[in-house]
Scaffold this motif. Structure first.
Motif, PDB file in Angstrom:
ATOM      1  N   THR A  33      15.022   9.523  -3.729  1.00  0.00           N
ATOM      2  CA  THR A  33      15.435  10.900  -3.952  1.00  0.00           C
ATOM      3  C   THR A  33      16.433  11.260  -2.864  1.00  0.00           C
ATOM      4  O   THR A  33      16.088  11.283  -1.685  1.00  0.00           O
ATOM      5  N   ILE A  34      17.663  11.513  -3.282  1.00  0.00           N
ATOM      6  CA  ILE A  34      18.737  11.746  -2.320  1.00  0.00           C
ATOM      7  C   ILE A  34      19.365  13.100  -2.602  1.00  0.00           C
ATOM      8  O   ILE A  34      19.635  13.440  -3.759  1.00  0.00           O
ATOM      9  N   SER A  35      19.584  13.858  -1.568  1.00  0.00           N
ATOM     10  CA  SER A  35      20.327  15.106  -1.726  1.00  0.00           C
ATOM     11  C   SER A  35      21.191  15.316  -0.488  1.00  0.00           C
ATOM     12  O   SER A  35      20.811  14.942   0.618  1.00  0.00           O
ATOM     13  N   ASP A  36      22.346  15.876  -0.729  1.00  0.00           N
ATOM     14  CA  ASP A  36      23.274  16.163   0.353  1.00  0.00           C
ATOM     15  C   ASP A  36      24.190  17.275  -0.124  1.00  0.00           C
ATOM     16  O   ASP A  36      24.204  17.613  -1.303  1.00  0.00           O
ATOM     17  N   GLU A  47      11.589  17.900  -1.513  1.00  0.00           N
ATOM     18  CA  GLU A  47      10.201  18.266  -1.261  1.00  0.00           C
ATOM     19  C   GLU A  47       9.253  17.771  -2.345  1.00  0.00           C
ATOM     20  O   GLU A  47       9.469  18.032  -3.529  1.00  0.00           O
ATOM     21  N   GLY A  48       8.202  17.105  -1.939  1.00  0.00           N
ATOM     22  CA  GLY A  48       7.121  16.735  -2.851  1.00  0.00           C
ATOM     23  C   GLY A  48       7.590  16.157  -4.166  1.00  0.00           C
ATOM     24  O   GLY A  48       8.378  15.246  -4.225  1.00  0.00           O
ATOM     25  N   GLU A  49       7.104  16.742  -5.252  1.00  0.00           N
ATOM     26  CA  GLU A  49       7.419  16.277  -6.604  1.00  0.00           C
ATOM     27  C   GLU A  49       8.532  17.095  -7.253  1.00  0.00           C
ATOM     28  O   GLU A  49       8.773  16.958  -8.451  1.00  0.00           O
ATOM     29  N   ASN A  50       9.206  17.948  -6.495  1.00  0.00           N
ATOM     30  CA  ASN A  50      10.221  18.816  -7.084  1.00  0.00           C
ATOM     31  C   ASN A  50      11.296  18.047  -7.833  1.00  0.00           C
ATOM     32  O   ASN A  50      11.698  18.435  -8.928  1.00  0.00           O
ATOM     33  N   SER A  51      11.792  16.969  -7.267  1.00  0.00           N
ATOM     34  CA  SER A  51      12.854  16.216  -7.930  1.00  0.00           C
ATOM     35  C   SER A  51      12.371  15.662  -9.267  1.00  0.00           C
ATOM     36  O   SER A  51      13.109  15.693 -10.263  1.00  0.00           O
ATOM     37  N   GLU A 111       0.815  -1.220   0.000  1.00  0.00           N
ATOM     38  CA  GLU A 111       0.000   0.000   0.000  1.00  0.00           C
ATOM     39  C   GLU A 111       0.849   1.271   0.000  1.00  0.00           C
ATOM     40  O   GLU A 111       0.411   2.308  -0.482  1.00  0.00           O
ATOM     41  N   ASN A 112       2.059   1.192   0.542  1.00  0.00           N
ATOM     42  CA  ASN A 112       2.903   2.377   0.679  1.00  0.00           C
ATOM     43  C   ASN A 112       4.157   2.325  -0.188  1.00  0.00           C
ATOM     44  O   ASN A 112       5.040   3.173  -0.029  1.00  0.00           O
ATOM     45  N   LYS A 113       4.231   1.364  -1.099  1.00  0.00           N
ATOM     46  CA  LYS A 113       5.471   1.153  -1.841  1.00  0.00           C
ATOM     47  C   LYS A 113       5.928   2.397  -2.604  1.00  0.00           C
ATOM     48  O   LYS A 113       7.099   2.752  -2.565  1.00  0.00           O
ATOM     49  N   TYR A 114       4.999   3.076  -3.271  1.00  0.00           N
ATOM     50  CA  TYR A 114       5.395   4.266  -4.035  1.00  0.00           C
ATOM     51  C   TYR A 114       5.980   5.327  -3.107  1.00  0.00           C
ATOM     52  O   TYR A 114       7.042   5.884  -3.383  1.00  0.00           O
ATOM     53  N   GLU A 115       5.299   5.603  -2.004  1.00  0.00           N
ATOM     54  CA  GLU A 115       5.768   6.627  -1.072  1.00  0.00           C
ATOM     55  C   GLU A 115       7.086   6.211  -0.426  1.00  0.00           C
ATOM     56  O   GLU A 115       7.995   7.024  -0.282  1.00  0.00           O
ATOM     57  N   LEU A 116       7.182   4.931  -0.043  1.00  0.00           N
ATOM     58  CA  LEU A 116       8.413   4.443   0.583  1.00  0.00           C
ATOM     59  C   LEU A 116       9.583   4.552  -0.388  1.00  0.00           C
ATOM     60  O   LEU A 116      10.657   5.033  -0.032  1.00  0.00           O
TER      61      LEU A 116
END
Length: 174
Positions: free
Chosen positions: A110-113, A157-161, A99-104
């Motif tokens: 999405t990685i940023s550093d 954030e959200g769909e920005n990437s 049920e949460n696979k897409y969100e997980l």
């Protein structure tokens, strides 16, 4: 003989990590246990730490988020003991992941550093991964730490990437 509760929790954690093809975060694992009211946050943390100490799980940290992976030893142990997880609980794990696979996946894909470069400026490193592959990876100069941190948070954030990725694709293909 009944399975000790903390051993069961450790098996559940290993089962969760094994079921997906990306690392899970501390909050994602904890969410499952808290949503199902199996135990409290501190017990989950204790189990995770013991799994790491026993080399069944390893972790890495990126910008205050810890990501958990199943080690070869953990995978081997899980083969022997996964059947000890009651079917109802295994089904709840599987349902939660499905049920949460897409969100997980989106959270860990999405990685940023950022890091300080030798000239005193900061470099923001942004990456979108899918499974074991990298879809896009970019490095952007930032004048200071606050700007670098802000850029990372905006990318995450959200769909920005996804919008950034789409924009680059469109520009490169037009």
């Amino acid at each position: 003989m009944a399975l000790e509760v903390t051993v069961l929790f450790k098996l559940i954690i290993m089962h969760m990590i094994n079921k997906v093809d990306f690392p899970l975060t501390n909050s994602q694992i904890s969410q499952f246990f808290l949503d199902n009211e199996y135990t409290n946050y501190f017990t989950v943390q204790k189990c995770l730490n013991e799994l790491i100490e026993d080399d069944f799980v390893f972790s890495h940290e990126n910008r205050n988020t810890t990501y958990y992976h199943l080690s070869a030893e953990g995978r081997e142990s899980l083969k022997f003991f996964e059947s000890k997880i009651p079917n109802a609980i295994a089904d709840e794990v599987d349902t939660f992941l499905l049920e949460n696979k897409y969100e997980l996946r989106n959270e860990v894909g999405t990685i940023s550093d950022y890091y300080q470069s030798s000239n005193g400026e900061y470099t923001v490193h942004c990456q979108i991964k899918e499974g074991t592959g990298t879809i896009i990876e970019i490095n952007i100069a930032a004048p200071d730490k606050d700007t670098a941190s802000y850029m990372c948070s905006r990318f995450d954030e959200g769909e920005n990437s996804q919008e950034i990725y789409q924009f680059i694709l469109e520009k490169l293909n037009s």
